[in-house]
Write a protein that holds these residues in place. Structure first.
Motif, mmCIF file in Angstrom:
data_model
loop_
_atom_site.group_PDB
_atom_site.id
_atom_site.type_symbol
_atom_site.label_atom_id
_atom_site.label_comp_id
_atom_site.label_asym_id
_atom_site.label_seq_id
_atom_site.Cartn_x
_atom_site.Cartn_y
_atom_site.Cartn_z
ATOM 1 N N ASP A 11 -29.418 7.308 -1.754
ATOM 2 C CA ASP A 11 -29.862 8.354 -2.941
ATOM 3 C C ASP A 11 -31.711 7.867 -3.575
ATOM 4 N N LEU A 12 -32.038 9.567 -3.446
ATOM 5 C CA LEU A 12 -33.261 9.257 -3.347
ATOM 6 C C LEU A 12 -33.743 10.095 -4.904
ATOM 7 N N PRO A 13 -35.397 9.652 -5.320
ATOM 8 C CA PRO A 13 -35.742 9.508 -6.909
ATOM 9 C C PRO A 13 -35.752 11.125 -6.616
ATOM 10 N N ALA A 14 -35.534 11.657 -7.844
ATOM 11 C CA ALA A 14 -35.481 13.514 -8.434
ATOM 12 C C ALA A 14 -36.164 13.247 -9.406
ATOM 13 N N PRO A 15 -36.009 14.470 -10.358
ATOM 14 C CA PRO A 15 -36.248 14.544 -11.897
ATOM 15 C C PRO A 15 -35.768 14.556 -12.076
ATOM 16 N N GLY A 16 -35.051 13.383 -13.230
ATOM 17 C CA GLY A 16 -34.261 13.423 -13.913
ATOM 18 C C GLY A 16 -32.862 12.859 -13.806
ATOM 19 N N GLY A 17 -33.068 11.590 -12.809
ATOM 20 C CA GLY A 17 -32.439 11.307 -11.912
ATOM 21 C C GLY A 17 -32.846 10.803 -10.621
ATOM 22 N N SER A 18 -31.975 11.058 -9.773
ATOM 23 C CA SER A 18 -31.414 10.517 -8.420
ATOM 24 C C SER A 18 -30.370 11.857 -7.595
ATOM 25 N N GLN A 19 -30.977 12.271 -6.275
ATOM 26 C CA GLN A 19 -30.488 12.956 -5.162
ATOM 27 C C GLN A 19 -29.299 12.192 -4.192
ATOM 28 N N ARG A 20 -28.402 11.663 -3.935
ATOM 29 C CA ARG A 20 -28.219 11.537 -3.048
ATOM 30 C C ARG A 20 -27.758 12.557 -1.700
ATOM 31 N N VAL A 21 -28.188 12.232 -1.015
ATOM 32 C CA VAL A 21 -28.860 12.339 0.577
ATOM 33 C C VAL A 21 -28.090 12.596 1.802
ATOM 34 N N VAL A 22 -27.053 10.754 1.041
ATOM 35 C CA VAL A 22 -26.125 10.702 2.409
ATOM 36 C C VAL A 22 -24.773 10.234 1.615
ATOM 37 N N ASP A 23 -23.699 10.837 1.664
ATOM 38 C CA ASP A 23 -22.540 10.479 0.850
ATOM 39 C C ASP A 23 -21.837 9.846 1.712
#
Length: 324
Positions: A11-23
């Motif tokens: 999970d990478l930092p993203a505006p408003g939370g995080s972004q999962r790039v490997v699931d």
């Protein structure tokens, strides 16, 4: 088993939370085996490779399990990881011009892991670096060792990166698009070199590529990724000749075809990969897939097995036709 990955998530930092790039990715790799990872740009291939090396971007959260030589790597301290990198695990990066330090000679950079991990004196390490540059069939290895990266061609820089990666005889080499920006002749030589080194030393290879022909010619097994999810995996021959996932089939059908009429349009996959993976409850490929059902939007696709070690994650895996 040399490498066992279970439920790996990044999970990478993203505006408003995080972004999962490997699931929740799971796979394994045996001694001397070559595993290919293929998919469109943004599918999670490189981030998976970086997670294995604990080189994910600052602020990334890595969860799940990565067991290498029976040692858990997730959560391992940076100092311990430094002892593994370049010694037991090595990486050939996508673009050697940016991976190599322009302020140091090529020979000094190839010699550095030998001094750090093998305790060689500077002079001995430099001599060994020249031998490694010769081993990867780099013309005039002594000249190349004295040179700075910008003085070498793209193929020479890539060979220098391989020499640096194999210097300490690692058990696992991760090759991230090792032939990017090289002409086809140099590509073939680089890949043949990697194959020869694997046969000679028994090291395992994780080969990341967008080129299906490269995967078909140089890997034992393949896993196809989309939006951070493994959509299909199995022996190369089974997956690429008898695909059981609509995404794999779409990639295969988008290849240029020998003998096609001049000016013929290539097949394309409708739509585009998500800029940020949208991990809805259903299948990440829903909507772009020609076989999309209502349940594809709402229900996670099951893993369906087809013979030994061949898996597809799809509601309609049995309806996918073989490549034509």
């Amino acid at each position: 088993m040399l490498l066992e990955v279970a439920e790996l998530a990044v999970d990478l930092p993203a505006p408003g939370g995080s972004q999962r790039v490997v699931d929740r990715t799971s796979f394994s790799l045996a001694e001397g085996e070559s595993l290919g990872v293929v998919g469109e740009s943004g599918s999670g291939k490189t981030m998976t490779a970086l997670a294995l090396m604990a080189l994910t971007p600052e602020g990334a959260q890595v969860s799940g399990s990565i067991r290498f030589e029976e040692r858990e790597l997730v959560g391992l301290g940076e100092e311990t990881m430094r002892q593994l990198r370049g010694d037991r695990i090595a990486m050939i990066f996508q673009e050697p011009m940016t991976a190599l330090n322009p302020l140091h000679s090529v020979g000094a950079q190839v010699a550095e892991p030998l001094m750090l991990h093998r305790g060689l004196a500077k002079g001995d390490a430099r001599q060994r670096a020249i031998e490694l540059l010769e081993r990867v069939r780099l013309a005039e290895p002594e000249r190349a060792a004295r040179s700075y990266p910008f003085a070498l061609s793209g193929g020479e820089r890539q060979r220098a990166m391989i020499a640096m990666a194999i210097g300490c005889s690692p058990r696992l080499v991760i090759a991230d698009e090792p032939t990017t920006a090289l002409d086809v002749t140099v590509q073939a030589r680089i890949l043949a070199l990697i194959d020869g080194l694997r046969a000679e030393s028994g090291m395992a290879i994780l080969l990341v590529s967008h080129d299906l022909a490269v995967i078909a010619g140089h890997c034992d097994r393949v896993m196809v990724m989309y939006a951070g999810v493994i959509m299909e995996s199995g022996p190369v021959d089974a997956v690429l000749r008898r695909p059981r996932n609509p995404y794999t089939l779409a990639l295969l059908e988008a290849r240029p075809r020998p003998g096609a009429p001049r000016g013929a349009r290539l097949a394309t996959i409708p739509g585009a990969p998500p800029a940020a993976p949208d991990h809805r409850a259903g299948c990440p490929f829903a909507g772009r897939c020609a076989l999309t059902l209502d349940q594809c939007w709402t229900t996670p696709p099951p893993q369906v097995a087809f013979g030994a070690n061949h898996m597809s994650r799809c509601h309609r895996a049995g309806d996918v036709g073989f490549v034509r």
